[in-house]
Design a protein around this motif. Sequence first.
Motif, PDB file in Angstrom:
ATOM      1  N   PRO A   1       0.808  -1.216   0.000  1.00  0.00           N
ATOM      2  CA  PRO A   1       0.000   0.000   0.000  1.00  0.00           C
ATOM      3  C   PRO A   1       0.843   1.269   0.000  1.00  0.00           C
ATOM      4  CG  PRO A   1      -0.067  -1.076   2.139  1.00  0.00           C
ATOM      5  CD  PRO A   1       0.620  -2.016   1.216  1.00  0.00           C
ATOM      6  N   VAL A   2       0.304   2.289  -0.635  1.00  0.00           N
ATOM      7  CA  VAL A   2       0.961   3.587  -0.731  1.00  0.00           C
ATOM      8  C   VAL A   2       0.118   4.618   0.006  1.00  0.00           C
ATOM      9  CG1 VAL A   2       1.745   5.411  -2.290  1.00  0.00           C
ATOM     10  CG2 VAL A   2       2.052   3.002  -2.925  1.00  0.00           C
ATOM     11  N   VAL A   3       0.762   5.369   0.884  1.00  0.00           N
ATOM     12  CA  VAL A   3       0.067   6.403   1.647  1.00  0.00           C
ATOM     13  C   VAL A   3       0.631   7.761   1.240  1.00  0.00           C
ATOM     14  CG1 VAL A   3      -0.440   7.312   3.937  1.00  0.00           C
ATOM     15  CG2 VAL A   3      -0.303   4.835   3.582  1.00  0.00           C
ATOM     16  N   ALA A   4      -0.239   8.650   0.820  1.00  0.00           N
ATOM     17  CA  ALA A   4       0.185   9.993   0.436  1.00  0.00           C
ATOM     18  C   ALA A   4       0.459  10.834   1.679  1.00  0.00           C
ATOM     19  CB  ALA A   4      -0.880  10.657  -0.425  1.00  0.00           C
ATOM     20  N   ILE A   5       1.545  11.577   1.643  1.00  0.00           N
ATOM     21  CA  ILE A   5       1.860  12.560   2.669  1.00  0.00           C
ATOM     22  C   ILE A   5       2.116  13.881   1.960  1.00  0.00           C
ATOM     23  CG2 ILE A   5       2.810  10.878   4.307  1.00  0.00           C
ATOM     24  CD1 ILE A   5       5.598  11.612   3.319  1.00  0.00           C
ATOM     25  N   GLU A   6       2.281  14.946   2.722  1.00  0.00           N
ATOM     26  CA  GLU A   6       2.505  16.239   2.087  1.00  0.00           C
ATOM     27  C   GLU A   6       3.814  16.216   1.290  1.00  0.00           C
ATOM     28  OE1 GLU A   6       2.724  21.018   3.167  1.00  0.00           O
ATOM     29  OE2 GLU A   6       2.454  19.532   4.761  1.00  0.00           O
ATOM     30  N   LYS A   7       3.703  16.469  -0.009  1.00  0.00           N
ATOM     31  CA  LYS A   7       4.863  16.519  -0.915  1.00  0.00           C
ATOM     32  C   LYS A   7       5.612  15.183  -0.951  1.00  0.00           C
ATOM     33  CE  LYS A   7       7.152  20.337  -1.472  1.00  0.00           C
ATOM     34  NZ  LYS A   7       8.018  21.510  -1.250  1.00  0.00           N
ATOM     35  N   GLY A   8       4.858  14.092  -1.003  1.00  0.00           N
ATOM     36  CA  GLY A   8       5.505  12.803  -1.132  1.00  0.00           C
ATOM     37  C   GLY A   8       4.566  11.655  -0.835  1.00  0.00           C
ATOM     38  N   PHE A   9       5.138  10.454  -0.709  1.00  0.00           N
ATOM     39  CA  PHE A   9       4.345   9.274  -0.390  1.00  0.00           C
ATOM     40  C   PHE A   9       5.233   8.198   0.214  1.00  0.00           C
ATOM     41  CE2 PHE A   9       5.592   9.103  -4.851  1.00  0.00           C
ATOM     42  CZ  PHE A   9       6.112   7.831  -5.000  1.00  0.00           C
ATOM     43  N   ILE A  10       4.584   7.259   0.905  1.00  0.00           N
ATOM     44  CA  ILE A  10       5.274   6.146   1.559  1.00  0.00           C
ATOM     45  C   ILE A  10       4.713   4.842   1.026  1.00  0.00           C
ATOM     46  CG2 ILE A  10       5.891   5.076   3.754  1.00  0.00           C
ATOM     47  CD1 ILE A  10       4.993   7.682   5.099  1.00  0.00           C
ATOM     48  N   ARG A  11       5.582   3.961   0.584  1.00  0.00           N
ATOM     49  CA  ARG A  11       5.169   2.606   0.208  1.00  0.00           C
ATOM     50  C   ARG A  11       5.514   1.689   1.375  1.00  0.00           C
ATOM     51  NH1 ARG A  11       3.794   0.860  -4.639  1.00  0.00           N
ATOM     52  NH2 ARG A  11       4.846   2.626  -5.621  1.00  0.00           N
ATOM     53  N   ILE A  12       4.513   0.946   1.857  1.00  0.00           N
ATOM     54  CA  ILE A  12       4.672   0.160   3.079  1.00  0.00           C
ATOM     55  C   ILE A  12       4.755  -1.323   2.722  1.00  0.00           C
ATOM     56  CG2 ILE A  12       3.702  -0.386   5.337  1.00  0.00           C
ATOM     57  CD1 ILE A  12       2.106   2.283   5.074  1.00  0.00           C
ATOM     58  N   TYR A  13       5.937  -1.903   2.907  1.00  0.00           N
ATOM     59  CA  TYR A  13       6.119  -3.327   2.668  1.00  0.00           C
ATOM     60  C   TYR A  13       5.896  -4.145   3.946  1.00  0.00           C
ATOM     61  CZ  TYR A  13       8.181  -2.255  -1.906  1.00  0.00           C
ATOM     62  OH  TYR A  13       8.381  -1.829  -3.199  1.00  0.00           O
ATOM     63  N   SER A  14       6.290  -3.593   5.094  1.00  0.00           N
ATOM     64  CA  SER A  14       6.155  -4.318   6.359  1.00  0.00           C
ATOM     65  C   SER A  14       5.974  -3.325   7.494  1.00  0.00           C
ATOM     66  CB  SER A  14       7.394  -5.178   6.606  1.00  0.00           C
ATOM     67  OG  SER A  14       7.242  -5.983   7.749  1.00  0.00           O
ATOM     68  N   GLY A  15       5.152  -3.699   8.470  1.00  0.00           N
ATOM     69  CA  GLY A  15       4.864  -2.813   9.577  1.00  0.00           C
ATOM     70  C   GLY A  15       3.634  -1.969   9.308  1.00  0.00           C
TER      71      GLY A  15
END
Length: 290
Positions: A143-157
């Motif tokens: 899953p990908v979570v949008a943040i201000e001026k970017g994003f995080i792809r979460i593989y674990s945790g």
Amino acid sequence: MTQTSRFIREIKDFWYPTYNQNGYPHVQQAFLLPPERQQEFDPFILLAEDWFKRGVFGDHPHRGFQTVTYVVDGRLEHIDNVGGYSILDAGDIQYMNAGWAARHAEEAYEDDLIHTLQLWLNLPKALKNTETSYQNIRLEDAPVVAIEKGFIRIYSGEFLGVKGPMNSLVPITMTEITLYEGAEYTHILPENHNAFLYMLAGEMTFGESSTSLNKTGVATISYNEDINASKESELKITAKTRAKVLIYSGVPIREQVALGGPFVMNTREEIMEAFQDLQRGVFGPPAIKK
């Protein structure tokens, strides 16, 4: 401490790897986390970065640890000796629990030049004899979570209320954080997790000290070494340019570690036993494409 009483993380140590030019077919290689320093990285043993053609990582055994293989570029062909077969593409990950007796092959597919990051993650003594298993995590499954001026792809945790799909026997976090120039982001981790990062692209600064790291930079991160600590901690990140970083974390196991070729055990005697088991056929038949 901040108003939220979180542990504030800083860069503890950082370095830039030296790449070995090995020639064909193992074109280039480096240990981003050198195995001789594994006590500092607990529960992680090593992180290897490799560029290779077909014919480098054919049939081979493992015992006593887990691997997390991240495909940076190219196609990676996986074959194991219990009938598993898959082709992984850029951004895909394979998690393997070697457990008591894994035997597999990881090859460049067809004529590709494959680029991978492979992390070795230790198993506690109580889990070293678990059943071997594999989990493919496709790029689109993380899953990908949008943040201000970017994003995080979460593989674990779990981050920002979203959980990654990796089913590691020893819980870890693994995120790929992409920020645009000028972005600021605070990464939240369990305070008792030992953590490190690897810069995939661009330039970022980390912590209140604003330690700067560029592409290929590796760093260990401070943490609360009380294994019973249960609060959150935070790491401040600022993107100096458009940039991307991988951050891994896990709770230290704090057991004796013995390394021997493809095996990670607690004693030298257990390493010798693993080699003897391989010779006696305990690991089963070779991993070859049917």
